[in-house]
Design a protein around this motif. Structure first.
Motif, PDB file in Angstrom:
ATOM      1  N   SER A 132      59.270  16.580  24.942  1.00 42.49           N
ATOM      2  CA  SER A 132      58.239  17.136  25.810  1.00 42.49           C
ATOM      3  C   SER A 132      58.769  18.370  26.536  1.00 42.49           C
ATOM      4  O   SER A 132      58.010  19.291  26.842  1.00 42.49           O
ATOM      5  N   ASP A 133      60.080  18.426  26.752  1.00 42.53           N
ATOM      6  CA  ASP A 133      60.660  19.632  27.348  1.00 42.53           C
ATOM      7  C   ASP A 133      60.495  20.839  26.421  1.00 42.53           C
ATOM      8  O   ASP A 133      60.305  21.967  26.889  1.00 42.53           O
ATOM      9  N   VAL A 134      60.569  20.600  25.114  1.00 39.54           N
ATOM     10  CA  VAL A 134      60.336  21.701  24.187  1.00 39.54           C
ATOM     11  C   VAL A 134      58.935  22.273  24.424  1.00 39.54           C
ATOM     12  O   VAL A 134      58.740  23.492  24.489  1.00 39.54           O
ATOM     13  N   GLY A 135      57.971  21.374  24.606  1.00 36.53           N
ATOM     14  CA  GLY A 135      56.599  21.814  24.895  1.00 36.53           C
ATOM     15  C   GLY A 135      56.530  22.649  26.166  1.00 36.53           C
ATOM     16  O   GLY A 135      55.903  23.715  26.212  1.00 36.53           O
ATOM     17  N   MET A 136      57.213  22.164  27.215  1.00 36.25           N
ATOM     18  CA  MET A 136      57.250  22.899  28.481  1.00 36.25           C
ATOM     19  C   MET A 136      57.876  24.278  28.272  1.00 36.25           C
ATOM     20  O   MET A 136      57.420  25.281  28.832  1.00 36.25           O
ATOM     21  N   ASN A 137      58.951  24.315  27.471  1.00 37.66           N
ATOM     22  CA  ASN A 137      59.648  25.572  27.259  1.00 37.66           C
ATOM     23  C   ASN A 137      58.798  26.577  26.498  1.00 37.66           C
ATOM     24  O   ASN A 137      58.871  27.779  26.756  1.00 37.66           O
ATOM     25  N   VAL A 138      57.990  26.075  25.565  1.00 38.06           N
ATOM     26  CA  VAL A 138      57.086  26.975  24.841  1.00 38.06           C
ATOM     27  C   VAL A 138      56.113  27.630  25.828  1.00 38.06           C
ATOM     28  O   VAL A 138      55.902  28.847  25.808  1.00 38.06           O
ATOM     29  N   ILE A 139      55.561  26.813  26.735  1.00 40.87           N
ATOM     30  CA  ILE A 139      54.630  27.353  27.737  1.00 40.87           C
ATOM     31  C   ILE A 139      55.349  28.386  28.618  1.00 40.87           C
ATOM     32  O   ILE A 139      54.849  29.495  28.854  1.00 40.87           O
ATOM     33  N   ALA A 140      56.531  28.030  29.097  1.00 43.59           N
ATOM     34  CA  ALA A 140      57.263  28.918  30.004  1.00 43.59           C
ATOM     35  C   ALA A 140      57.626  30.233  29.300  1.00 43.59           C
ATOM     36  O   ALA A 140      57.474  31.321  29.861  1.00 43.59           O
TER      37      ALA A 140
ATOM     38  N   GLY B 190      63.759  31.201  18.538  1.00 43.28           N
ATOM     39  CA  GLY B 190      64.430  29.968  18.114  1.00 43.28           C
ATOM     40  C   GLY B 190      65.632  29.652  18.991  1.00 43.28           C
ATOM     41  O   GLY B 190      65.837  28.506  19.400  1.00 43.28           O
ATOM     42  N   LEU B 191      66.409  30.693  19.304  1.00 37.21           N
ATOM     43  CA  LEU B 191      67.592  30.485  20.139  1.00 37.21           C
ATOM     44  C   LEU B 191      67.200  29.984  21.529  1.00 37.21           C
ATOM     45  O   LEU B 191      67.826  29.072  22.072  1.00 37.21           O
ATOM     46  N   VAL B 192      66.136  30.593  22.090  1.00 34.28           N
ATOM     47  CA  VAL B 192      65.676  30.166  23.415  1.00 34.28           C
ATOM     48  C   VAL B 192      65.305  28.689  23.390  1.00 34.28           C
ATOM     49  O   VAL B 192      65.719  27.907  24.264  1.00 34.28           O
ATOM     50  N   LEU B 193      64.555  28.275  22.358  1.00 34.56           N
ATOM     51  CA  LEU B 193      64.111  26.882  22.304  1.00 34.56           C
ATOM     52  C   LEU B 193      65.285  25.929  22.029  1.00 34.56           C
ATOM     53  O   LEU B 193      65.341  24.825  22.571  1.00 34.56           O
ATOM     54  N   LEU B 194      66.227  26.386  21.223  1.00 32.50           N
ATOM     55  CA  LEU B 194      67.414  25.565  20.957  1.00 32.50           C
ATOM     56  C   LEU B 194      68.215  25.368  22.243  1.00 32.50           C
ATOM     57  O   LEU B 194      68.656  24.264  22.570  1.00 32.50           O
ATOM     58  N   PHE B 195      68.365  26.468  22.991  1.00 31.53           N
ATOM     59  CA  PHE B 195      69.085  26.392  24.259  1.00 31.53           C
ATOM     60  C   PHE B 195      68.350  25.447  25.230  1.00 31.53           C
ATOM     61  O   PHE B 195      68.968  24.620  25.901  1.00 31.53           O
ATOM     62  N   GLY B 196      67.018  25.573  25.288  1.00 26.29           N
ATOM     63  CA  GLY B 196      66.239  24.692  26.154  1.00 26.29           C
ATOM     64  C   GLY B 196      66.431  23.236  25.776  1.00 26.29           C
ATOM     65  O   GLY B 196      66.573  22.359  26.635  1.00 26.29           O
ATOM     66  N   TYR B 197      66.473  22.981  24.464  1.00 21.15           N
ATOM     67  CA  TYR B 197      66.658  21.614  23.984  1.00 21.15           C
ATOM     68  C   TYR B 197      68.032  21.076  24.404  1.00 21.15           C
ATOM     69  O   TYR B 197      68.156  19.935  24.859  1.00 21.15           O
ATOM     70  N   ALA B 198      69.041  21.939  24.298  1.00 25.91           N
ATOM     71  CA  ALA B 198      70.391  21.535  24.698  1.00 25.91           C
ATOM     72  C   ALA B 198      70.419  21.210  26.191  1.00 25.91           C
ATOM     73  O   ALA B 198      70.969  20.187  26.619  1.00 25.91           O
ATOM     74  N   MET B 199      69.788  22.078  26.999  1.00 25.57           N
ATOM     75  CA  MET B 199      69.777  21.839  28.449  1.00 25.57           C
ATOM     76  C   MET B 199      69.053  20.534  28.790  1.00 25.57           C
ATOM     77  O   MET B 199      69.413  19.842  29.732  1.00 25.57           O
ATOM     78  N   SER B 200      68.019  20.184  28.024  1.00 22.78           N
ATOM     79  CA  SER B 200      67.297  18.933  28.246  1.00 22.78           C
ATOM     80  C   SER B 200      68.231  17.731  28.213  1.00 22.78           C
ATOM     81  O   SER B 200      68.112  16.811  29.010  1.00 22.78           O
ATOM     82  N   TRP B 201      69.151  17.753  27.238  1.00 16.22           N
ATOM     83  CA  TRP B 201      70.084  16.629  27.138  1.00 16.22           C
ATOM     84  C   TRP B 201      71.014  16.591  28.341  1.00 16.22           C
ATOM     85  O   TRP B 201      71.363  15.523  28.830  1.00 16.22           O
TER      86      TRP B 201
END
Ligand SMILES: Nc1ncnc2c1ncn2[C@@H]1O[C@H](COP(=O)(O)OP(=O)(O)O)[C@@H](O)[C@H]1O
Ligand SMILES: [Mg+2]
Lengths: 320, 253
Positions: free
Chosen positions: B107-115, B142-153
């Motif tokens: 769900s954070d990926v979804g938030m990151n797409v919006i942001a 892609g890099l932004v979303l990958l980074f966001g995913y990493a930060m989520s963890w």
């Protein structure tokens, strides 16, 4: 057959011994009450039996499944209502039940249907599409219980289900729990209140400092305390002797006088209060106040341990 | 049910609360807008970014910094679920044991797409322009979303080890906040005092911001892109293992 069996459960948190060898047994379709003050180890016991916590020692089986080895399979057979109403406040009542239903493995349609049924049964239909954040304490508890029942589990664990509820919500929750039992579910419930355990449970185990200190039916436990207690405030303390004599036939233990209040242990029976008043009146004793007290958890504790439940809770806090 | 199905159910649960909770919505929309506008007009004139328009230099920095904060809500949410006993309930259900955390990170990926969309639109309005090929722009996304995913963890882990939402919040303020500022996000690291510069150059956020700049506005890339991806993958590997282990053994407080 036993639906819940535990032998010698032990759990330590650092220096604190939360469970010090707890044995339990609940027959299928029965209600087992686990009674004890704050910090006694009730929640720890429930967590172990519901696979949330591994015991440091001992073993337990629920519905024939080992709580450690068969944990994954066991989770499909139990419902848990924790000490707090564990429902999502940002979802509606209906969304909560559908979510839990689907996590139990129901399909979308079945989960929705089941949610509707439970909302109806728990008198939450009108609030079904309201956010749970707006629910009262009693409504949350009912929803929490409904969530535990979504998958019709054969064994249900309720950790202090009525703590913090007003008397009316409490009674309505009791009725719901009784209806579950009538439906054949095995229930383990923890409580700090003897009256609750007595009303709902077939058998009660009393625990203190992580140990089982007594076991029996509510009536058996109360008998160990010595039945009910009359408390009499006399108009004239010079009449203590006359009052004791007048009540001698009712008393099952020597009467005591403390802070100007005469205490008389009596066998639990209907009409005790009226009888006592008649006898005192006949003996010409002037009475300022007369009351009948049923044993509380505190009386049970005092009798069994020599210390009060409040002290036990305070000890547990210090240990922690 | 499958692990994926359970994770999707949990992600749906998290996404449902966004429109219902103004704080969350503000976090992913208004806040990025405010940062882009304020920083551009307040500091834009004061910071020297040789060879670039400030906004072109700056937007990749703000994007990475904002994305590094999206998971804040995840840390608080998990901590709150722990406190309210919901994690106990989830762990007592016959569901996949990874679903709660996987759902959060999804769900954070979804938030990151919006942001990200919000920041790009706002960036264009204040004068940002890509100076790159479509392929590189997409790689940057892609890099932004990958980074966001990493930060989520990372945030999942913080939420699980914090004793309360308040303490989760404090940990984030003390550790992640400074880390995102002591980086090349807002100013070239060359302009920093020696000690800070050393920290900033070692900071993965600097590596990732530099990689994104090179993908979007054509700054020299060097090895930054490979390192940036490596950092993200490394963070995911370490923190997903740590968080999952913690989740399995955690007890409600
Ligand atoms: N996570 C924990 N860490 C440390 N001590 C704990 C933890 N959980 C419970 N305890 C301690 O174990 C004892 C039993 O607690 P608990 O089972 O919660 O009691 P109850 O539910 O009867 O109030 C208490 O002394 C409590 O402070
Ligand atoms: Mg408890």
């Amino acid at each position: 057959m036993a639906a819940i069996e535990a032998e010698g459960l032990r759990k330590e948190y650092g220096d604190v011994i939360a469970l010090d060898g707890v044995d339990l047994r609940a027959e299928e379709g029965s209600v087992l009450g686990v009674l004890g003050p704050n910090g006694a180890g009730k929640t720890t016991t429930v967590r172990i039996l519901t696979t949330l916590l591994r015991p440091d020692g001992g073993s337990a089986r629920v519905h024939g499944l080992d709580v450690v080895r068969d944990a994954a399979r066991l989770r499909g057979e139990i419902g848990l209502t924790g000490q707090n109403a564990a429902v999502d406040e940002a979802l509606t009542g209906q969304e909560n039940l559908i979510l839990f239903g689907r996590l139990y493995g129901l399909r979308r349609g079945a989960a929705k249907e089941r949610a509707g049924e439970l909302l109806e049964r728990f008198a939450l239909s009108a609030a079904a599409s309201r956010l749970v954040g707006t629910y009262s304490g009693g409504m949350r508890r009912r929803l929490d219980l409904a969530a535990a029942l979504v998958a019709r589990p054969p064994v249900l664990f309720l950790d202090e289900p009525t703590t913090g509820l007003d008397p009316r919500s409490r009674i309505s929750l009791w009725e719901t729990i009784e209806a579950r039992v009538a439906a054949g579910t095995t229930v383990l419930l923890t409580t700090q209140y003897l009256d609750e355990a007595e009303r709902l449970a077939d058998r009660i185990v009393v625990i203190d400092h992580g140990k089982v200190i007594a076991e029996g039916t509510g009536a058996e436990l109360k008998d160990r305390v010595g039945g009910d207690r009359l408390e009499i405030e006399l108009g004239d303390l010079g009449q203590v002797g006359a009052a004791s004599a007048a009540l001698a036939e009712l008393a099952i233990a020597p009467t005591t006088l403390h802070d100007g209040i005469l205490r008389v242990a009596v066998a639990p029976a209907d009409g005790t209060l009226v009888q006592a008043l008649r006898r005192l009146d006949a003996a010409g004793v002037a009475v300022d106040d007369l009351s009948l007290h049923r044993p509380t958890l505190d009386d049970v504790f005092l009798t069994l341990t020599g210390h009060s439940a409040q002290d036990a809770a305070a000890d547990a806090e210090e240990d922690a | 049910m499958s692990a994926v199905g359970d994770a999707l159910l949990m992600a749906q649960r998290n996404l449902r609360r966004i429109p219902r909770n103004p704080d969350l919505l503000v976090g992913v929309t208004f806040q990025p807008v405010m940062f882009v506008v304020l920083f551009t007009y307040v500091f834009g004139g004061a910071i020297k970014t040789p060879g670039f328009d400030y906004i072109d230099f700056f937007l990749p920095g703000i994007v990475i910094q904002m994305i590094s904060f999206t998971g804040y809500a995840t840390a608080l949410g998990i901590s709150d679920d722990l406190r309210k006993g919901l994690i106990d309930r989830f762990r007592s259900l016959p569901m996949s044991r990874s679903a709660v955390l996987a759902g959060r990170t999804l769900s954070d990926v979804g938030m990151n797409v919006i942001a990200l969309a919000t920041m790009l639109i706002c960036g264009f309005v204040v004068g940002f322009g890509f100076n790159s090929t479509p392929g590189k722009i997409a790689a940057g996304v892609g890099l932004v979303l990958l980074f966001g995913y990493a930060m989520s963890w990372v945030y999942c882990f913080v939420g699980l080890i914090a004793s309360s939402p308040e303490s989760a919040s404090a940990m984030i303020t003390v550790v992640i906040f400074p880390l995102s500022f002591v980086s090349s996000a807002y100013v070239p690291t060359d302009s920093m005092p020696k000690v800070l510069r050393a920290i900033a150059n070692a900071n993965p956020i600097t590596t990732i911001v530099d990689a994104l700049r090179s993908l979007w506005v054509g700054t020299p890339a060097g090895t930054d892109i490979a390192f940036a991806v490596l950092w993200c993958v490394g963070i995911i590997a370490v923190f997903s293992v740590l968080a999952t282990a913690k989740y399995r053994s955690t007890v409600a407080r």
